[in-house]
Design a protein around this motif. Structure first.
Motif, PDB file in Angstrom:
ATOM      1  N   LEU A 197       0.842  -1.200   0.000  1.00 16.94           N
ATOM      2  CA  LEU A 197       0.000   0.000   0.000  1.00 16.94           C
ATOM      3  C   LEU A 197       0.877   1.249   0.000  1.00 16.94           C
ATOM      4  CD1 LEU A 197      -2.859  -0.607   2.600  1.00 16.94           C
ATOM      5  CD2 LEU A 197      -3.154   0.030   0.201  1.00 16.94           C
ATOM      6  N   ILE A 246      -0.074   5.108  -6.097  1.00 13.21           N
ATOM      7  CA  ILE A 246      -1.110   5.941  -5.477  1.00 13.21           C
ATOM      8  C   ILE A 246      -2.469   5.679  -6.125  1.00 13.21           C
ATOM      9  CG2 ILE A 246      -1.862   8.291  -4.956  1.00 13.21           C
ATOM     10  CD1 ILE A 246       1.116   9.104  -4.975  1.00 13.21           C
ATOM     11  N   THR A 248      -7.782   3.283  -6.335  1.00 12.97           N
ATOM     12  CA  THR A 248      -6.837   3.760  -5.337  1.00 12.97           C
ATOM     13  C   THR A 248      -6.910   2.829  -4.126  1.00 12.97           C
ATOM     14  OG1 THR A 248      -6.161   5.722  -4.109  1.00 12.97           O
ATOM     15  CG2 THR A 248      -8.504   5.367  -4.322  1.00 12.97           C
ATOM     16  N   GLY A 249      -5.981   3.004  -3.176  1.00 10.49           N
ATOM     17  CA  GLY A 249      -6.033   2.209  -1.939  1.00 10.49           C
ATOM     18  C   GLY A 249      -6.049   0.724  -2.209  1.00 10.49           C
ATOM     19  N   ALA A 250      -6.892   0.014  -1.454  1.00 11.19           N
ATOM     20  CA  ALA A 250      -6.919  -1.447  -1.521  1.00 11.19           C
ATOM     21  C   ALA A 250      -7.389  -1.959  -2.883  1.00 11.19           C
ATOM     22  CB  ALA A 250      -7.830  -1.987  -0.415  1.00 11.19           C
ATOM     23  N   PRO A 282      -4.393   8.253   0.719  1.00  8.04           N
ATOM     24  CA  PRO A 282      -5.303   7.199   0.238  1.00  8.04           C
ATOM     25  C   PRO A 282      -4.892   5.812   0.758  1.00  8.04           C
ATOM     26  CG  PRO A 282      -4.660   8.656  -1.576  1.00  8.04           C
ATOM     27  CD  PRO A 282      -3.813   9.034  -0.391  1.00  8.04           C
ATOM     28  N   ALA A 339      -7.034   3.478   3.305  1.00  7.01           N
ATOM     29  CA  ALA A 339      -7.364   2.090   2.962  1.00  7.01           C
ATOM     30  C   ALA A 339      -6.921   1.143   4.074  1.00  7.01           C
ATOM     31  CB  ALA A 339      -6.690   1.700   1.646  1.00  7.01           C
TER      32      ALA A 339
END
Lengths: 468, 468
Positions: free
Chosen positions: A170, A174, A191-193, B288, B292
């Motif tokens: 993570l 981005i 984005t994120g997970a 972000p 997450a």
């Protein structure tokens, strides 16, 4: 090729104003990656080729390609620079090779971040961000030729991983813009997970057109090589150096004798034939600390770029081009019969495991370690040179590693699962069901899609029916 | 003061053109640090004062002070801003307080490095380097008032240690200029392993006049607070977050209920009385990924500066002023009877040990953890609030921690050894023999100098004869 896909002609017609290549020799060349590092993949994939290469210049053109291919049931295999080693970009079912090399704009640079199109060369991104004192965190050893999208879709880490871990972590990507393979392709901002759905998915469940990547401080990294009498001396030095939180490194690798002397031809003058080495990229202002650490550990710095003459440096490749799979590449140039493996030595027993494998295989597998942060700890991958004799022996070598608790990311397999964790990535599979309902994206690379009941414990690789 | 040092007058005369202060009230004020966080040190050191405060403006003036004091046998205790908590800057034997606050020039800024005089404020260094996109790696929670020299000579790490480890780690100080206390003071340029001689030596074996520090990329760090139902939930969240190699943090701390609600008065509106918190400084582009990660771990982000209104943020201190010893300071402002400890929870059992100590002490020691890289691993220090009842109970609490395998860096002792590793630092002692043959620098702080046979296992602290 006997079974011509009837969709090709309508696709060609629909896209006639785009850049399309159908000269078979060029199409074949653009259908290849560095799969031939593996004698196994070389036999399986050498004849693989697409039918057309389409080179879009805009995201709209990408969408047009996907729409046309969806309508006419033509497979699409996305390609960056084709520097992967797992056959990631090889179009097993023919069809369109979607070459993103010209979708390469660098769109925005801010503090700690860059937005660019997927086909941007990694070195071109750094060239654009360096004047502002920034550079990418991570890059493969194919820095000068690889694209950022190819790295994200087909790679896992490399130079910089000693500091930042891998692409899957993570924060190391981005966001990504992903186009789906549907009648009306959707544009998704991930984005994120969510990014885990498409990172290292070989383009099997969406086409990444744009990414936002974190940047870090750029420095004039100092190439350093330390020489050691034994491989394990070099390994223990690197293992301890990787734990030095205050010494900023970008690369930390170890290569066993006789590889450095035999294969690193332009560095040969610095090396004895029996010398194992540790190669490092060190922040300039960390050199006094590195030198102190080396002296304390009685390591011999046989080369350091900060004190070398300009003349002397001119003919030398950067040390990152001695590392990761460039080690293997340099070996293949000298001895085309070798190959390699990719092994994880899990923390905290990495040195014990490296030692055991070194004793077990001796000069059949000259050692090559790349130190990384992995799930918060410093440990190492092994990319040993393998003095290849047969597929059977190669399988046995892999089995012996796995039995010893060293997982192998098998670079002699072209599927995501066999080259990775030997299990279905349910998240990537679920996303493929949404994003590529016809299964047209890079067919044959996700076993879970083609054969949900495949037995990973059985002997032999998954054989994709489309391999002609 | 009855025993007036006969050397004082000749020293005053020799230095009459320098900035000298002898008003007893001001001298006493300039002889103090934050020792009063400890009820034990408060009793021992409250009456300690120097005789003169000399404030040199140049290195030459520093040399003149040392030369004069050497000649006339006058002790010299170096002082930055006096923000230490261990009595580091308290002149136990009187004499000259050498105040370096005006030796504060920032001399050179380059990629990854800054050269500045020892008395430069840490925040002033960052103010000078930030326009070029750089900042210091590490700073104490007393960022706005502490000097870089004081941090190096008296501190060990702080904000930034989650990324870079501690000041003692090779590479976290590049070089230092050190003046010796001799008839003819020498100027030494120290780098690499030599730096260990003077780092965290409280100025007992040389006067640091200038340092070269590594810089890193500066960002507009985002203050974030996550709320949790239990302290251990917060601790486990932080422990896992610290292992995320791709999420760039500058600070990662955990504070148990009821401390946040009771002591963080201006943040109280975000917090329930029973809520424990994790405080973070996060790179803007990592938000972000952080969000997450928090969502995945079901952490409730009760405050994040990147989405807070400008009005809302105006009245709030930065989260680093809720962390490290600012947690204690905020507590002392509300309840002057509390104190604190500094504990190391060694990797890899840090969570088990934190849990055990939390169960053992309950609300007598509301937990406070600061996550750091330590020898290459992510672990945590404990700086619990201690609801102080007696010196005896405080000693017992320390003993119970050490018996449980959690070393205590005892902030209720003014000597290097008792506040540190409970053993002689042979390298610092050997260097003091060379650099301060008369033992005039910060007397009473290095037990090994005054009483080589001191028994650390015996009950009770080392008592310096000079304590009047």
């Amino acid at each position: 090729m006997t079974d011509v896909n009837p969709g090709l002609e309508p696709v060609r017609k629909a896209l006639q104003d785009l850049s399309i290549e159908d000269n078979p020799a060029i199409v074949k060349q653009k259908s290849r990656d560095f799969f031939w590092y593996s004698p196994v993949l070389k036999k399986q994939l050498d004849r693989v080729t697409g039918d057309l290469v389409v080179t879009p210049r805009t995201e709209d053109e990408v969408i047009r390609v996907l729409k046309a291919c969806f309508e006419h049931d033509v497979p699409v295999t996305v390609r960056g620079a084709g520097t992967g080693n797992y056959g990631q970009a090889m179009p097993l079912a023919g069809g369109v090779v979607l070459n993103l090399a010209e979708l390469n704009k660098i769109k925005e640079i801010g503090p700690g971040r860059v937005v660019c199109e997927a086909g941007a060369l990694i070195s071109a991104i750094d060239d654009a961000t360096r004047p502002g004192g920034q550079e990418l965190r991570l890059h493969p050893s194919t820095y000068r030729t690889a694209t950022i999208g190819g790295f994200i879709a087909g790679g896992s880490g490399g130079i910089g991983s000693i500091r930042w871990g891998g692409l899957r972590d993570l924060g190391n990507v981005i966001s990504a813009r992903v186009i789906t393979m549907e009648a009306e392709p959707r544009i998704l901002d991930m984005t994120g997970a969510d990014l885990a759905k498409v990172l290292h998915a070989y383009g099997t469940n969406g086409v990444i057109t744009e990414v936002e990547m974190p940047l870090t401080a750029a420095y004039d990294w100092v190439d350093v090589i330390a020489g050691f009498d034994t491989f394990m001396d070099a390994a223990r030095f690197a293992d301890a150096l990787g734990m030095q939180d205050g010494i900023l490194l970008k690369e930390l690798g170890v290569i066993s004798a006789p590889i450095p002397h035999d294969y690193f031809l332009r560095h040969r003058k610095y090396l004895r034939p029996d010398q194992s080495v540790c190669v490092m990229m060190v922040a300039p202002f960390a050199m006094p600390a590195l030198a102190a650490f080396a002296e304390h550990r009685k390591a011999d710095l046989v080369y350091r770029a900060d004190t070398a003459e300009a003349d002397e440096k001119k003919g030398l490749p950067p040390v990152f081009e001695l590392s990761w799979n460039h080690t293997t590449l340099r070996g293949l140039r000298v001895d085309s019969t070798i190959t390699y493996l990719q092994i994880l030595y899990p923390y905290p027993d990495q040195m014990k495991k490296v030692d055991a494998m070194t004793k077990l295989f001796g000069d059949e597998l000259p050692g090559h370690l790349e130190f990384v942060r992995f799930d918060g700890n410093v440990t190492c991958f092994g990319l040993p040179v393998v003095r290849y004799t047969s597929d059977e022996r190669l399988e046995e070598i892999i089995r012996l590693h796995e039995e010893a608790g060293c997982p192998v990311f098998n670079p002699h397999r072209y599927t995501l699962e066999e080259g990775g964790m030997k299990q279905t990535d349910e998240q990537q599979l679920a996303f493929k069901r949404e994003s590529d309902p016809k299964g047209l994206l890079n067919p044959g690379k996700m076993i879970a899609w083609d054969d949900p009941d495949f037995d990973f414990s059985a002997d032999g690789p998954f054989l994709f029916q489309g391999l002609r």
